[in-house]
Write a protein that holds these residues in place. Structure first.
Motif, PDB file in Angstrom:
ATOM      1  N   SER A 183      48.053  21.692  -0.940  1.00 33.97           N
ATOM      2  CA  SER A 183      46.777  22.134  -1.500  1.00 33.97           C
ATOM      3  C   SER A 183      45.881  20.944  -1.806  1.00 33.97           C
ATOM      4  N   LYS A 184      44.575  21.158  -1.583  1.00 27.87           N
ATOM      5  CA  LYS A 184      43.602  20.105  -1.873  1.00 27.87           C
ATOM      6  C   LYS A 184      43.081  20.277  -3.303  1.00 27.87           C
ATOM      7  N   PRO A 185      43.133  19.231  -4.122  1.00 24.05           N
ATOM      8  CA  PRO A 185      42.650  19.367  -5.497  1.00 24.05           C
ATOM      9  C   PRO A 185      41.137  19.632  -5.515  1.00 24.05           C
ATOM     10  N   LEU A 186      40.722  20.510  -6.400  1.00 22.62           N
ATOM     11  CA  LEU A 186      39.311  20.887  -6.496  1.00 22.62           C
ATOM     12  C   LEU A 186      38.984  21.144  -7.956  1.00 22.62           C
ATOM     13  N   ARG A 187      38.003  20.381  -8.497  1.00 22.52           N
ATOM     14  CA  ARG A 187      37.554  20.554  -9.873  1.00 22.52           C
ATOM     15  C   ARG A 187      36.238  21.339  -9.864  1.00 22.52           C
ATOM     16  N   VAL A 188      36.251  22.523 -10.452  1.00 21.18           N
ATOM     17  CA  VAL A 188      35.114  23.448 -10.366  1.00 21.18           C
ATOM     18  C   VAL A 188      34.570  23.717 -11.765  1.00 21.18           C
ATOM     19  N   ARG A 199      40.739  32.804  -7.290  1.00 18.88           N
ATOM     20  CA  ARG A 199      41.801  33.336  -6.422  1.00 18.88           C
ATOM     21  C   ARG A 199      41.455  33.113  -4.956  1.00 18.88           C
ATOM     22  N   GLU A 200      40.181  33.328  -4.602  1.00 19.48           N
ATOM     23  CA  GLU A 200      39.778  33.158  -3.204  1.00 19.48           C
ATOM     24  C   GLU A 200      39.910  31.684  -2.783  1.00 19.48           C
ATOM     25  N   LEU A 201      39.537  30.776  -3.683  1.00 24.80           N
ATOM     26  CA  LEU A 201      39.647  29.356  -3.362  1.00 24.80           C
ATOM     27  C   LEU A 201      41.107  28.925  -3.226  1.00 24.80           C
ATOM     28  N   ARG A 202      41.941  29.417  -4.110  1.00 29.11           N
ATOM     29  CA  ARG A 202      43.361  29.059  -4.015  1.00 29.11           C
ATOM     30  C   ARG A 202      43.986  29.637  -2.752  1.00 29.11           C
ATOM     31  N   ASN A 203      43.587  30.839  -2.376  1.00 23.39           N
ATOM     32  CA  ASN A 203      44.083  31.408  -1.118  1.00 23.39           C
ATOM     33  C   ASN A 203      43.597  30.588   0.078  1.00 23.39           C
ATOM     34  N   GLY A 204      42.464  29.913  -0.112  1.00 19.44           N
ATOM     35  CA  GLY A 204      41.919  29.089   0.967  1.00 19.44           C
ATOM     36  C   GLY A 204      42.494  27.680   0.994  1.00 19.44           C
ATOM     37  N   GLY A 205      43.504  27.390   0.158  1.00 17.74           N
ATOM     38  CA  GLY A 205      44.181  26.099   0.242  1.00 17.74           C
ATOM     39  C   GLY A 205      43.725  25.080  -0.782  1.00 17.74           C
ATOM     40  N   PHE A 206      43.034  25.517  -1.828  1.00 12.78           N
ATOM     41  CA  PHE A 206      42.583  24.578  -2.846  1.00 12.78           C
ATOM     42  C   PHE A 206      43.449  24.692  -4.103  1.00 12.78           C
ATOM     43  N   ASP A 207      43.743  23.524  -4.716  1.00 10.62           N
ATOM     44  CA  ASP A 207      44.423  23.475  -6.012  1.00 10.62           C
ATOM     45  C   ASP A 207      43.319  23.346  -7.075  1.00 10.62           C
ATOM     46  N   VAL A 208      42.972  24.466  -7.685  1.00  9.63           N
ATOM     47  CA  VAL A 208      41.757  24.548  -8.501  1.00  9.63           C
ATOM     48  C   VAL A 208      42.070  24.254  -9.971  1.00  9.63           C
ATOM     49  N   THR A 209      41.301  23.326 -10.547  1.00  9.97           N
ATOM     50  CA  THR A 209      41.207  23.186 -11.996  1.00  9.97           C
ATOM     51  C   THR A 209      39.748  23.461 -12.361  1.00  9.97           C
ATOM     52  N   PHE A 210      39.507  24.115 -13.486  1.00 13.35           N
ATOM     53  CA  PHE A 210      38.140  24.578 -13.742  1.00 13.35           C
ATOM     54  C   PHE A 210      37.869  24.672 -15.235  1.00 13.35           C
ATOM     55  N   GLU A 211      36.570  24.757 -15.538  1.00 14.89           N
ATOM     56  CA  GLU A 211      36.089  25.141 -16.856  1.00 14.89           C
ATOM     57  C   GLU A 211      34.949  26.131 -16.646  1.00 14.89           C
ATOM     58  N   ARG A 212      34.731  26.998 -17.621  1.00  6.23           N
ATOM     59  CA  ARG A 212      33.671  28.003 -17.509  1.00  6.23           C
ATOM     60  C   ARG A 212      32.735  27.867 -18.708  1.00  6.23           C
ATOM     61  N   ILE A 213      31.407  27.797 -18.396  1.00  2.00           N
ATOM     62  CA  ILE A 213      30.399  27.760 -19.450  1.00  2.00           C
ATOM     63  C   ILE A 213      29.350  28.824 -19.125  1.00  2.00           C
ATOM     64  N   GLU A 214      28.549  29.182 -20.134  1.00  2.00           N
ATOM     65  CA  GLU A 214      27.565  30.234 -19.889  1.00  2.00           C
ATOM     66  C   GLU A 214      26.270  30.002 -20.662  1.00  2.00           C
ATOM     67  N   THR A 215      26.065  28.781 -21.160  1.00  2.00           N
ATOM     68  CA  THR A 215      24.846  28.467 -21.904  1.00  2.00           C
ATOM     69  C   THR A 215      24.312  27.113 -21.474  1.00  2.00           C
ATOM     70  N   PRO A 216      23.012  26.863 -21.689  1.00  2.00           N
ATOM     71  CA  PRO A 216      22.466  25.532 -21.385  1.00  2.00           C
ATOM     72  C   PRO A 216      23.171  24.426 -22.165  1.00  2.00           C
ATOM     73  N   ALA A 217      23.540  24.698 -23.437  1.00  2.00           N
ATOM     74  CA  ALA A 217      24.232  23.678 -24.228  1.00  2.00           C
ATOM     75  C   ALA A 217      25.572  23.332 -23.610  1.00  2.00           C
ATOM     76  N   GLY A 218      26.292  24.352 -23.173  1.00  2.00           N
ATOM     77  CA  GLY A 218      27.575  24.092 -22.515  1.00  2.00           C
ATOM     78  C   GLY A 218      27.400  23.307 -21.236  1.00  2.00           C
ATOM     79  N   MET A 219      26.306  23.587 -20.501  1.00  2.00           N
ATOM     80  CA  MET A 219      26.046  22.864 -19.248  1.00  2.00           C
ATOM     81  C   MET A 219      25.789  21.383 -19.546  1.00  2.00           C
ATOM     82  N   THR A 220      24.992  21.124 -20.564  1.00  2.00           N
ATOM     83  CA  THR A 220      24.687  19.738 -20.936  1.00  2.00           C
ATOM     84  C   THR A 220      25.950  18.994 -21.358  1.00  2.00           C
ATOM     85  N   ASP A 221      26.801  19.688 -22.111  1.00  2.00           N
ATOM     86  CA  ASP A 221      28.008  19.050 -22.641  1.00  2.00           C
ATOM     87  C   ASP A 221      29.024  18.734 -21.558  1.00  2.00           C
ATOM     88  N   ARG A 222      29.172  19.610 -20.546  1.00  2.00           N
ATOM     89  CA  ARG A 222      30.275  19.480 -19.595  1.00  2.00           C
ATOM     90  C   ARG A 222      29.858  19.005 -18.215  1.00  2.00           C
TER      91      ARG A 222
END
Length: 764
Positions: A2-7, A22-45
């Motif tokens: 698997s190819k490492p992928l930071r999303v 799930r779709e990315l992992r099925n496509g051969g990616f080793d996914v690590t991720f974080e999820r944000i949903e606000t402008p403040a979170g976007m600025t921080d991460r």
């Protein structure tokens, strides 16, 4: 693979993010991720960690995909940006692509997501490589321009006939000539004949096809002879570029280096601890940075001083002997000597050191190179190993005695408790039983001290605050003492994973020692603080978070010759001392994965330093007091001591339990099966840990659990074991009951186990 992928997901729906992952992992990616949903979170991460890909929803309650894309562009980072939306249409898709999105998808139609991501990652890398190449070109052009502007050299462009077409610089033959005075002139006009001939040869060589011609020459200047290096390279249109550099400083340094090379070759080829070079009289000629760090003297302060300055007085005789030996044995094995000495720092403190001394000559001058290594840590570890060996021998004996003694005490405790329950009105008998019980408690305290030395005397460690333990033990001073205790404990002191009783004994022993060291009174100061120890520490502990305790007095201090022995068993300087108090302290701290050391000066008092690992436990349920005994509970008791079996049988029946007794594991298993077959199953099994020559408690429980996985069990022992009583939960027991114990304590524990009113630290 698997190819490492930071999303980074800009998405208000965790479920939608999971579908894309799930779709990315099925496509051969080793996914690590974080999820944000606000402008403040976007600025921080946005920049931490560096992301390989950003996937954004188009519309969210507090954010939008286009706003997130704009923030990425404003941060000037090149990260593939893909929009996924449940309602995206052609107009929205066009708008997103125009805004700079790299692709778009409709939620639920993600089959081509992985290939698209793979493509965008490749294209992003191509863009980055192009940017890096452009940046290198820009940097190279800038650097080349800066070099030509800053060069102190003369460089000029020549025709094939040797005429100067362009030039910069111009300090030639001791005369400063401006560029306009050089252009148009030939080399013969500028240089003397021997030099101009060399220049002419170089031009001829370049015009004949040589890629580079280099030669050196010297010329007399106003301040003496100078050395130059001329480098010729071809240019276009049958022209030649010449760069003339004044290398006088370099050549003079090279000549000086050749003279000093032999002097320092030995230093370079020797291990780089503290490296010191002396002459034949012992005067220091060279001093490296490691020596400055170890001894505290700067090179400026130490050069020319005697080597004896950094050697303790007690080692001067040894130093004189080996210095004489190495200087009288050039070229033989005796020209190098290694021995252990005591070093001395600039502040006067001494430390054990390993000295390697070798002699050599340069231009008939004799020198010696001394390599000194601080071996304080090695010596500390050697003392720890020796001390542990002494304690192990004592522990074997102590453990065996304590084990047998605890079995006897259990019988005595139980008999006294039963007799007390059957008393009529005999006041005298009551007093006698009180005295006997008090004596048993003192004996039990003695066995606890013995168990600390035993191999199995592991502490029952629980993560908790130790402030109460510190204050309680720290005030346990004898009646009539003139000493008083001060505490300095921060409110945010970390919890520790300790056996509170054992740590209390440690503090009490040290406080009593401090009191005895101050017969005329004084202050005993106990400090606690949070410390973080890194991997380069000089202590015998792994890196991590620790609680550091210091217990200081104003007493007579400890002589230096005794400080390395005070933790040895039986070593004491007191007329009535046993020599076990500090040995017990040392053993307890070691079994808590900690470290203890001291600092003392005769007449100035002593400070003991304790390091205990900090812990940050999960919250525990509060232990609930036991309720009334459930009379219908059936108990299986296994113990090889007949007196203990009979005692427990009487005590449990008097408390309303139905009791069946077994002498070993085989009999216990048989009785357990019989009870289950007869419809009278057991509620709980009380199992002795060690049965000589037969199946003990741990193996018996494994068999019982195969018959009834729900059976509750308590392990009982008079000999603590690091894998059973200290970690009883891991081996399937619900609680541990340490001998000796009184019957009320035992009944309370049985009731709590049966009714599930247990905290995670149920140890009696």
């Amino acid at each position: 693979m698997s190819k490492p992928l930071r999303v980074l997901f800009v998405e208000d729906s965790a479920d939608d993010a999971d579908l894309a992952i799930r779709e990315l992992r099925n496509g051969g990616f080793d996914v690590t991720f974080e999820r944000i949903e606000t402008p403040a979170g976007m600025t921080d991460r946005l920049n931490s960690p560096p992301w390989d890909l950003i996937i954004s929803d188009y519309v969210m309650p507090r954010f939008s995909g286009l706003a997130a894309l704009k923030m990425v562009q404003e941060h000037n980072v090149d990260i593939p940006f893909i929009i996924i939306s449940g309602k995206i249409g052609e107009d929205i898709a066009v708008e997103a692509m125009k805004a700079g999105a790299h692709d778009y998808f409709v939620k639920g139609k993600l089959t081509r997501l992985a290939p698209a991501v793979d493509r965008e990652l490749r294209e992003a890398e191509v863009r980055r490589e192009r940017q890096r190449s452009d940046e290198r070109l820009r940097r190279n052009a800038f650097e080349l321009s800066a070099i030509f502007q800053a060069l102190p050299d003369l460089y000029f462009r020549l025709s094939s006939e040797g005429v100067i077409l362009d030039c910069k610089g111009g300090f030639l033959s001791g005369t400063l000539l401006p560029p306009d005075r050089l252009i148009g002139r030939s080399l013969e006009d500028i240089f003397q004949t021997p030099i101009s001939v060399e220049y002419r040869k170089a031009i001829t060589g370049i015009c004949s096809g040589q890629p580079l011609v280099v030669f050196e020459y010297s010329d007399s200047m106003n301040d003496g002879e100078h050395f130059f290096e001329a480098r010729y390279v071809p240019l276009l249109e049958n022209q030649v570029m010449a760069i003339v550099r004044d290398i006088t400083t370099r050549r003079r340094a090279e000549l000086a280096l050749e003279k000093s090379e032999k002097r320092f070759r030995s230093v370079v080829e020797t291990a780089s601890d503290a490296i010191v070079t002396t002459d034949a009289t012992g005067k220091i000629q060279f001093w490296n940075s490691a020596a400055e760090t170890i001894f505290g003297y700067s090179e400026k302060d130490i050069l020319g001083k005697s080597l004896e300055l950094i050697i303790a007085d007690s080692s001067h005789a040894n130093l004189d002997e080996i210095m004489t030996s190495v200087f009288h044995n050039f070229g033989s094995s005796q020209a190098t000597r290694v021995l252990e000495i005591s070093g001395r720092r600039s502040n006067g403190t001494e430390f054990p050191a390993e000295l390697s001394l070798s002699s050599w000559k340069s231009d008939l001058t004799a020198f010696a190179t001394a390599i000194l290594r601080d071996i304080s840590r090695r010596k500390s570890l050697e003392r720890d190993i020796l001390r542990a060996g002494k304690l192990e021998s004592l522990g074997t004996l102590a453990g065996g005695i304590a084990h047998d003694f605890n079995n006897l005490l259990t019988t005595v405790f139980g008999s006294i408790s039963l007799a007390r329950q059957n008393l009529q009105n005999s006041e005298k008998l009551e007093k006698l039983l009180d005295s006997a019980e008090t004596a048993c408690k003192h004996a039990a305290g003695l066995t606890r001290k013995l168990l600390i030395f035993s191999k199995g005397g592991m502490p029952h460690r629980v993560s908790s605050s130790i402030e109460e333990t510190i204050r309680g033990a720290g005030t346990a001073l004898p009646t009539g003492t003139l000493a008083r205790t001060e505490f300095h404990i921060p409110k945010d002191l970390w919890p520790a994973n300790v056996d509170a009783d054992q740590i209390g004994q440690v503090i009490q022993n040290l406080v009593l020692n401090a009191d005895q060291a101050m017969p005329h009174g004084g202050n005993i100061i106990i400090r606690a603080e949070n410390v973080i120890i890194d991997k380069d520490n000089q202590l015998s502990v792994p890196p991590g978070r620790y609680i550091k305790l210091s217990i200081s007095d104003q007493g007579i201090g400890i002589p230096l010759e005794n400080q390395t022995r005070i933790f040895d068993p039986y070593f004491t300087t007191k007329s009535k001392g046993t020599g076990l108090g500090l040995s017990i302290v040392y053993s307890i701290i070691k079994k808590h994965d900690g470290f203890i050391t001291l600092s003392s000066q005769p007449g100035e008092g002593t400070i003991f330093y304790l390091y205990l690992p900090a812990s940050f436990p999960h919250s525990e349920n509060t232990s609930i007091e036991a309720g009334e005994t459930q009379n219908r509970n059936r108990i299986l008791v296994m113990d090889d001591e007949i007196s203990i079996r009979e005692l427990l049988g009487m005590a449990l029946r008097d408390s309303g339990f139905d009791v069946v007794l077994a002498r070993d594991g085989t009999e216990a298993i048989k009785l357990f099966k019989s009870g289950l077959d007869a419809g009278t199953p057991f509620s709980l099994a009380l199992l002795d840990l060690s049965i000589p020559g037969a199946m003990g408690g741990q193996e018996t429980l494994e068999h019982l659990r195969k018959i009834n996985p729900e059976i509750k069990a308590i392990v009982s022992s008079g000999y603590s074991d690091d894998q059973t009583t200290a970690d009883f939960h891991k081996l399937g027991f619900n609680a541990v009951l340490s001998k000796p114990y009184d019957l009320e304590q035992m009944i309370s524990l049985l009731n709590r186990v049966i009714s599930d009113n247990l905290s995670e630290k149920c140890v009696e």
